[in-house]
Design a protein around this motif. Structure first.
Motif: not given
Length: 323
Positions: A36-45
């Motif tokens: 599994k690969i985990v990516i995190q990012a803000p909920p933005a365009p």
């Protein structure tokens, strides 16, 4: 003497037998991909290309990709520190700060270049027209504030000649909509929301264009960092993520409507607002090595205003992921 020779002979035989026993053993197989690969990012365009990438399934069914939408940079930072995320989309200056604290990360790419705008319901056509005006800016001491002050100075307007008022960006957006503020610096998609709800407010300056005019350089706002342990252990998977992210970014910018329904579902953002905001946002994939000159320049300017914003110094070459 005979005993000594006998001991040597025994050692030789043991070594020979042991060596022979290893002849038919298979070498340890390398693991090309994690489970599994985990990516995190803000909920933005600008995160929309990641939704597209997941939809494209770059690993087929071989690798699960989990996308975590974080609510704050502090939350994202905690996962990086705890090794709970392989990739993280962050403001470039935040990535620099983490690197300065000896976090074992590298900047893999830059994806968000233009997202800030100056809006006003007043008759403003030049930076000089801002003298004596109140300008509402989100997050005192953060990059929108510093960039605003820098651009004012480069256009011969002292920060003492304007009145900078600070509040949260969503609050400022509501003030513009209700006519309680006349001039403000905001990011997308708040810009689109304001313009659609108050026709008296106009876009005055695109900060990326203004930055390019005075710096002859692009404005790298956010990028993706990767844990170096992932780079070392899964180089093939890293290459697939980079290429897939670039492809998904190109697909999203070419046709925002193709991912608008996903954005509405995952980000709780109206599809139309997202599509309209993408017309203003400069989202494009640039690998870290190719973005290095722009990032160095940007961080050096932030350093002049506020050293703590970048971790006290501009990071060295090890900050940038090798091609």
């Amino acid at each position: 003497m005979k005993k000594f020779v006998l001991v040597l002979a025994c050692l030789f035989l043991i070594g020979l037998i042991t060596g022979c026993g290893n002849v038919n053993q298979e070498p340890a197989a390398e693991v090309p991909y994690p489970e599994k690969i985990v990516i995190q990012a803000p909920p933005a365009p600008p995160t929309a290309p990641l939704l597209k990438m997941l939809e494209n399934k770059p690993f087929g069914d071989k690798v699960a990709i989990e996308l975590i939408l974080y609510k704050s940079v502090e939350e994202a930072t905690a996962r990086i520190v705890n090794g709970e995320a392989d990739f993280t989309v962050l403001p470039v200056n935040t990535a620099s700060k983490l690197f300065s604290k000896d976090m074992d990360i590298s900047l893999a790419n830059v994806s968000t270049w233009g997202i800030l705008y100056l809006l006003s319901s007043d008759n403003i056509s030049s930076w000089q027209d801002l003298k004596g005006k109140e300008i509402h800016v989100g997050a005192q001491g953060a990059s929108p504030d510093i960039i605003t002050q820098y651009l004012l100075g480069k256009n011969e307007v002292s920060s003492n000649e304007v009145i900078l008022k600070y509040a949260g960006s969503p609050e400022i957006a509501q003030m513009l909509i209700q006519g309680l503020a006349s001039t403000a610096v905001l990011p997308e998609p708040l810009v689109t929301n304001v313009l659609s709800k108050n026709p008296n407010v106009k876009q005055v300056f695109d900060f990326e264009q203004e930055w390019q005019r005075v710096e002859d350089s692009s404005l790298p706002q956010a990028g993706m960092v990767v844990q170096n342990k992932f780079v070392e252990k899964y180089p093939e998977a890293l290459d697939i993520i980079q290429k897939s992210y670039q492809q998904a970014t190109e697909q999203t910018t070419a046709d925002p409507s193709s991912v608008a329904s996903l954005v509405q579902e995952k980000f709780d953002m109206p599809a139309k607002v997202f599509e309209n905001s993408m017309a203003r946002i400069d989202v494009r994939f640039v690998n870290a090595q190719d973005a290095k000159a722009d990032v160095d320049n940007y961080l050096s300017k932030l350093l002049q205003f506020s050293p703590e914003m970048v971790g006290g110094k501009v990071p060295d070459d090890k900050f940038y992921l090798a091609k």
